[in-house]
Enzyme design. Structure first.
Site, PDB file in Angstrom:
ATOM      1  N   GLY A  14       0.868  -1.196  -0.101  1.00 13.38           N
ATOM      2  CA  GLY A  14       0.157  -0.261   0.272  1.00 13.38           C
ATOM      3  C   GLY A  14       1.572   0.989  -0.019  1.00 13.38           C
ATOM      4  O   GLY A  14       2.343   1.091  -0.246  1.00 13.38           O
ATOM      5  N   ASP A  62      -5.892 -12.764   3.562  1.00  7.18           N
ATOM      6  CA  ASP A  62      -5.972 -11.743   3.855  1.00  7.18           C
ATOM      7  C   ASP A  62      -5.549 -12.341   5.085  1.00  7.18           C
ATOM      8  O   ASP A  62      -5.654 -12.928   6.407  1.00  7.18           O
ATOM      9  CB  ASP A  62      -7.548 -11.713   3.437  1.00  7.18           C
ATOM     10  CG  ASP A  62      -8.256 -10.786   4.325  1.00  7.18           C
ATOM     11  OD1 ASP A  62      -7.660 -10.101   5.071  1.00  7.18           O
ATOM     12  OD2 ASP A  62      -9.613 -10.467   3.576  1.00  7.18           O
ATOM     13  N   LYS A  88      -9.840   2.341   4.252  1.00  8.46           N
ATOM     14  CA  LYS A  88      -9.798   3.752   4.784  1.00  8.46           C
ATOM     15  C   LYS A  88     -10.317   4.147   3.680  1.00  8.46           C
ATOM     16  O   LYS A  88     -10.235   5.670   3.965  1.00  8.46           O
ATOM     17  CB  LYS A  88      -7.902   3.729   4.347  1.00  8.46           C
ATOM     18  CG  LYS A  88      -7.221   3.700   3.106  1.00  8.46           C
ATOM     19  CD  LYS A  88      -6.195   4.316   2.424  1.00  8.46           C
ATOM     20  CE  LYS A  88      -5.757   4.802   1.751  1.00  8.46           C
ATOM     21  NZ  LYS A  88      -4.589   5.479   0.748  1.00  8.46           N
ATOM     22  N   SER A 128      -4.770   7.726  13.521  1.00  8.98           N
ATOM     23  CA  SER A 128      -5.353   8.722  12.728  1.00  8.98           C
ATOM     24  C   SER A 128      -5.889   9.643  13.781  1.00  8.98           C
ATOM     25  O   SER A 128      -5.956   9.736  14.672  1.00  8.98           O
ATOM     26  CB  SER A 128      -6.251   8.435  11.849  1.00  8.98           C
ATOM     27  OG  SER A 128      -6.695   9.407  11.429  1.00  8.98           O
ATOM     28  N   TYR A 153     -15.265   3.605   9.826  1.00 13.67           N
ATOM     29  CA  TYR A 153     -13.809   4.157   9.363  1.00 13.67           C
ATOM     30  C   TYR A 153     -12.898   4.386  10.803  1.00 13.67           C
ATOM     31  O   TYR A 153     -12.017   4.540  11.372  1.00 13.67           O
ATOM     32  CB  TYR A 153     -13.076   4.537   8.502  1.00 13.67           C
ATOM     33  CG  TYR A 153     -11.326   5.528   8.564  1.00 13.67           C
ATOM     34  CD1 TYR A 153     -10.828   4.645   8.281  1.00 13.67           C
ATOM     35  CD2 TYR A 153     -11.383   6.396   8.719  1.00 13.67           C
ATOM     36  CE1 TYR A 153      -9.353   4.741   7.882  1.00 13.67           C
ATOM     37  CE2 TYR A 153      -9.846   7.047   8.745  1.00 13.67           C
ATOM     38  CZ  TYR A 153      -9.485   5.797   8.469  1.00 13.67           C
ATOM     39  OH  TYR A 153      -8.257   6.650   8.389  1.00 13.67           O
ATOM     40  N   LYS A 157     -10.404   2.838  14.371  1.00 16.15           N
ATOM     41  CA  LYS A 157      -8.779   3.447  14.252  1.00 16.15           C
ATOM     42  C   LYS A 157      -9.186   3.739  16.189  1.00 16.15           C
ATOM     43  O   LYS A 157      -7.487   3.467  16.649  1.00 16.15           O
ATOM     44  CB  LYS A 157      -8.586   5.156  13.773  1.00 16.15           C
ATOM     45  CG  LYS A 157      -7.973   4.681  12.340  1.00 16.15           C
ATOM     46  CD  LYS A 157      -7.432   3.802  12.163  1.00 16.15           C
ATOM     47  CE  LYS A 157      -7.195   3.978  10.727  1.00 16.15           C
ATOM     48  NZ  LYS A 157      -5.960   2.624  10.480  1.00 16.15           N
ATOM     49  N   TYR A 181      -1.099   9.715  12.510  1.00 13.95           N
ATOM     50  CA  TYR A 181      -1.346  10.185  10.907  1.00 13.95           C
ATOM     51  C   TYR A 181      -1.654  12.098  10.699  1.00 13.95           C
ATOM     52  O   TYR A 181      -2.949  11.335  11.058  1.00 13.95           O
ATOM     53  CB  TYR A 181      -1.730   9.890   9.835  1.00 13.95           C
ATOM     54  CG  TYR A 181      -0.385   8.069   9.872  1.00 13.95           C
ATOM     55  CD1 TYR A 181       0.529   8.095  10.318  1.00 13.95           C
ATOM     56  CD2 TYR A 181      -0.661   7.537   8.985  1.00 13.95           C
ATOM     57  CE1 TYR A 181       1.051   6.791  10.255  1.00 13.95           C
ATOM     58  CE2 TYR A 181      -0.463   6.270   8.839  1.00 13.95           C
ATOM     59  CZ  TYR A 181       0.542   5.855   9.820  1.00 13.95           C
ATOM     60  OH  TYR A 181       0.955   4.988   9.845  1.00 13.95           O
ATOM     61  N   PHE A 182      -0.886  12.421  10.400  1.00 12.34           N
ATOM     62  CA  PHE A 182      -2.849  14.146   9.922  1.00 12.34           C
ATOM     63  C   PHE A 182      -2.310  13.698   8.550  1.00 12.34           C
ATOM     64  O   PHE A 182      -2.595  12.499   7.991  1.00 12.34           O
ATOM     65  CB  PHE A 182      -1.778  14.812  10.481  1.00 12.34           C
ATOM     66  CG  PHE A 182      -1.582  15.493  11.638  1.00 12.34           C
ATOM     67  CD1 PHE A 182      -1.252  14.491  12.464  1.00 12.34           C
ATOM     68  CD2 PHE A 182      -2.737  16.569  11.883  1.00 12.34           C
ATOM     69  CE1 PHE A 182      -1.617  14.656  14.228  1.00 12.34           C
ATOM     70  CE2 PHE A 182      -3.374  16.413  13.631  1.00 12.34           C
ATOM     71  CZ  PHE A 182      -2.841  15.455  14.677  1.00 12.34           C
ATOM     72  N   ASN A 183      -2.414  14.460   7.370  1.00 12.64           N
ATOM     73  CA  ASN A 183      -2.397  14.283   5.698  1.00 12.64           C
ATOM     74  C   ASN A 183      -1.204  13.500   5.201  1.00 12.64           C
ATOM     75  O   ASN A 183      -0.776  14.698   4.934  1.00 12.64           O
ATOM     76  CB  ASN A 183      -3.063  14.874   5.635  1.00 12.64           C
ATOM     77  CG  ASN A 183      -4.362  15.556   5.786  1.00 12.64           C
ATOM     78  OD1 ASN A 183      -5.078  15.647   7.482  1.00 12.64           O
ATOM     79  ND2 ASN A 183      -6.296  15.220   4.788  1.00 12.64           N
ATOM     80  N   GLY A 301     -19.415  16.165   7.589  1.00  5.23           N
ATOM     81  CA  GLY A 301     -18.108  15.220   7.691  1.00  5.23           C
ATOM     82  C   GLY A 301     -17.152  15.794   8.051  1.00  5.23           C
ATOM     83  O   GLY A 301     -16.432  14.747   8.584  1.00  5.23           O
TER      84      GLY A 301
HETATM   85  C1  UD1 Z   1      -9.551  11.841   5.120  1.00  7.94           C
HETATM   86  C2  UD1 Z   1     -10.101  11.290   7.208  1.00  7.94           C
HETATM   87  C3  UD1 Z   1      -8.379  10.815   7.243  1.00  7.94           C
HETATM   88  C4  UD1 Z   1      -7.886   9.721   6.857  1.00  7.94           C
HETATM   89  C5  UD1 Z   1      -7.299  10.488   5.672  1.00  7.94           C
HETATM   90  C6  UD1 Z   1      -6.963   9.356   4.310  1.00  7.94           C
HETATM   91  C7  UD1 Z   1     -11.345  11.652   8.351  1.00  7.94           C
HETATM   92  C8  UD1 Z   1     -12.224  13.469   9.282  1.00  7.94           C
HETATM   93  N1  UD1 Z   1     -10.705  12.541   7.577  1.00  7.94           N
HETATM   94  O1  UD1 Z   1      -8.441  13.276   6.265  1.00  7.94           O
HETATM   95  O2  UD1 Z   1      -8.839  10.380   9.049  1.00  7.94           O
HETATM   96  O3  UD1 Z   1      -6.089   9.187   7.279  1.00  7.94           O
HETATM   97  O4  UD1 Z   1      -8.822  10.796   4.941  1.00  7.94           O
HETATM   98  O5  UD1 Z   1      -7.583   8.273   3.918  1.00  7.94           O
HETATM   99  O6  UD1 Z   1     -11.645  11.120   8.069  1.00  7.94           O
HETATM  100  N2  UD1 Z   1     -11.098  18.175   0.044  1.00  7.94           N
HETATM  101  C9  UD1 Z   1     -11.413  19.029  -2.157  1.00  7.94           C
HETATM  102  N3  UD1 Z   1     -12.031  18.029  -2.574  1.00  7.94           N
HETATM  103  C10 UD1 Z   1     -11.696  16.837  -2.787  1.00  7.94           C
HETATM  104  C11 UD1 Z   1     -10.959  16.148  -1.995  1.00  7.94           C
HETATM  105  C12 UD1 Z   1     -10.715  17.073  -0.567  1.00  7.94           C
HETATM  106  O7  UD1 Z   1     -11.454  19.588  -1.323  1.00  7.94           O
HETATM  107  O8  UD1 Z   1     -11.460  16.518  -3.867  1.00  7.94           O
HETATM  108  C13 UD1 Z   1     -10.579  18.562   0.691  1.00  7.94           C
HETATM  109  C14 UD1 Z   1     -11.500  18.101   2.396  1.00  7.94           C
HETATM  110  O9  UD1 Z   1     -13.056  18.858   2.166  1.00  7.94           O
HETATM  111  C15 UD1 Z   1     -10.764  18.157   3.410  1.00  7.94           C
HETATM  112  C16 UD1 Z   1      -9.289  18.274   2.197  1.00  7.94           C
HETATM  113  O10 UD1 Z   1      -9.497  18.316   1.176  1.00  7.94           O
HETATM  114  O11 UD1 Z   1     -10.792  20.081   3.430  1.00  7.94           O
HETATM  115  C17 UD1 Z   1      -8.449  17.191   3.146  1.00  7.94           C
HETATM  116  O12 UD1 Z   1      -9.326  16.108   2.397  1.00  7.94           O
HETATM  117  P1  UD1 Z   1      -9.140  14.463   1.940  1.00  7.94           P
HETATM  118  O13 UD1 Z   1      -7.493  14.345   1.445  1.00  7.94           O
HETATM  119  O14 UD1 Z   1      -9.865  13.683   2.028  1.00  7.94           O
HETATM  120  O15 UD1 Z   1      -8.655  14.380   3.613  1.00  7.94           O
HETATM  121  P2  UD1 Z   1      -9.180  14.533   5.206  1.00  7.94           P
HETATM  122  O16 UD1 Z   1     -10.908  13.888   5.274  1.00  7.94           O
HETATM  123  O17 UD1 Z   1      -8.538  15.173   5.970  1.00  7.94           O
END
Ligand code: UD1
Length: 342
Positions: A14, A62, A88, A128, A153, A157, A181-183, A301
């Site tokens: 992954g 698995d 995830k 996470s 999900y 965690k 982890y953050f992002n 969410g």
């Molecule tokens: C989510 C999960 C986090 C997980 C991570 C990776 C939650 C609250 N967060 O993070 O636990 O580890 O995914 O799978 O459950 N955005 C846009 N356009 C898009 C996609 C995203 O504007 O097409 C914005 C979202 O609204 C957000 C930011 O980008 O504000 C980050 O989004 P995303 O990359 O999906 O990550 P998280 O939601 O922060």
């Protein structure tokens, strides 16, 4: 002191697993990667081999199947585990909660059971920042309260951390560290491994790179009416290679008996918040590509803003994220160009 032996990397083909496998191999560890390939590809092994010069041992199964987990541990000398394997996708977890609870919790329990049987005594677990929800205080510290999860999900965690905490309390011979982890974004600088989202990406950065590459017609920015300086959400984006390195350090903390208790947890972020619009701007500057995006309604969410207080990780692990937003964007783009050219 933990027994030595190979490092089992579950979810090893992954996104974060493959980058961690590279860092482990480059630090001299022998690894075994396990993956059911539900969300990754065998070709990732070639990327790891090209970067490190060695093809890791790989087993496809698995981890929910206990007999296969037991067989793996009986046939290999596994000293420690880095457990990434999990489903995830936040949205999918709302539609298929039982699948998420089964996949994410059963695989963890099977691993903890073999640890209880004395077959391994060290686990680094992939958690996470989702456990914090929208924190009252920013940057968020590890002692911030864990709030009810927004999705199954996120709940897996939280529950996983509780299961590990209880298992460690009941058996002082097993040791674990959960990394929140953050992002995670970006890719290995070689562009030989990176994130391979299947279908339409949920996460922001793969959506950005696919839009810039013309795979998607436009990026939708979910909301510009949040209470933030530019109205878009704020996140702590962290380069996946920095994250991968933190796993090696966390593992060594366990192996060298440096833990303060046999269950610990740390934030892994850069400590800096970037808004979605700032990230788009950084991507455009670094790559010279103009992104076609439009502002749409908020995504249900989503939390408004979060970034990490990394003091404890910096002090206790002696780890600090080194790569900035430019490296994150340029490596993500290099990887996108590479996979688009395949
Ligand atoms: C989510 C999960 C986090 C997980 C991570 C990776 C939650 C609250 N967060 O993070 O636990 O580890 O995914 O799978 O459950 N955005 C846009 N356009 C898009 C996609 C995203 O504007 O097409 C914005 C979202 O609204 C957000 C930011 O980008 O504000 C980050 O989004 P995303 O990359 O999906 O990550 P998280 O939601 O922060």
């Amino acid at each position: 002191m933990s027994n030595q032996g190979k490092v089992l990397v579950t979810g090893g083909t992954g996104y974060i697993g493959s980058h961690t496998a590279v860092e482990l191999i480059q630090s001299g560890y022998e690894v075994i990667l396990v993956d059911n390939l539900s969300n990754s590809e065998l070709s990732v092994l070639d990327g790891i081999e090209k970067i490190t010069g060695s093809k890791p041992q790989f087993e496809q199964f698995d981890l929910c199947e206990k007999d296969k987990v037991s067989k793996l541990f009986n046939e290999n000398e596994i000293g420690s585990i880095i457990h990434f394997a999990a489903s995830k996708a936040v949205g999918e977890s709302v539609e298929k909660p039982l699948l998420y609870y089964k996949n994410n919790l059963l695989s963890l329990m099977n691993l903890l059971e073999v640890m209880n049987e004395g077959k391994s005594d060290a686990m680094v677990f992939s958690s996470s920042c989702t456990v914090y929800g929208q924190p009252d205080k920013l940057p968020v510290t590890e002692d911030a309260p864990v709030v009810p999860a927004e999705s199954p999900y996120g709940n897996t965690k939280q529950v996983s951390e509780e299961i590990i905490r209880d298992a460690c309390k009941a058996n002082e011979k097993i040791n674990a560290i959960a990394l929140r982890y953050f992002n995670p974004v970006g890719a290995h600088e070689s562009a030989l491994i990176g994130e391979l989202p299947s279908g339409v990406p949920n996460n922001l950065v793969p959506f950005i790179t696919q839009t810039a590459a013309g795979v998607r017609p436009e990026l939708r920015v979910f909301g510009n009416d949040y209470n933030t300086p530019d109205g878009s959400c704020i996140r702590d984006f962290i380069h996946v290679v920095d994250l991968a390195k933190a796993h090696v350090i966390a593992l060594e903390r366990i192996l060298e008996s440096k833990q303060k208790s046999n269950f610990e947890f740390f934030n892994l972020g850069t400590g800096n918040g970037y808004s979605v619009l700032q990230l788009i701007d950084a991507f455009e500057k670094v790559t010279g590509k103009k992104l076609n995006y439009k502002i749409v309604d908020r995504r249900p969410g989503d939390i408004e803003q979060i970034w990490a207080d990394t003091t404890i990780a910096n002090q206790e692990l002696g780890w600090k994220a080194e790569l900035g937003i430019e490296e994150m964007m340029s490596s993500a783009w290099k990887w996108q160009e590479k996979i688009a050219g395949k």
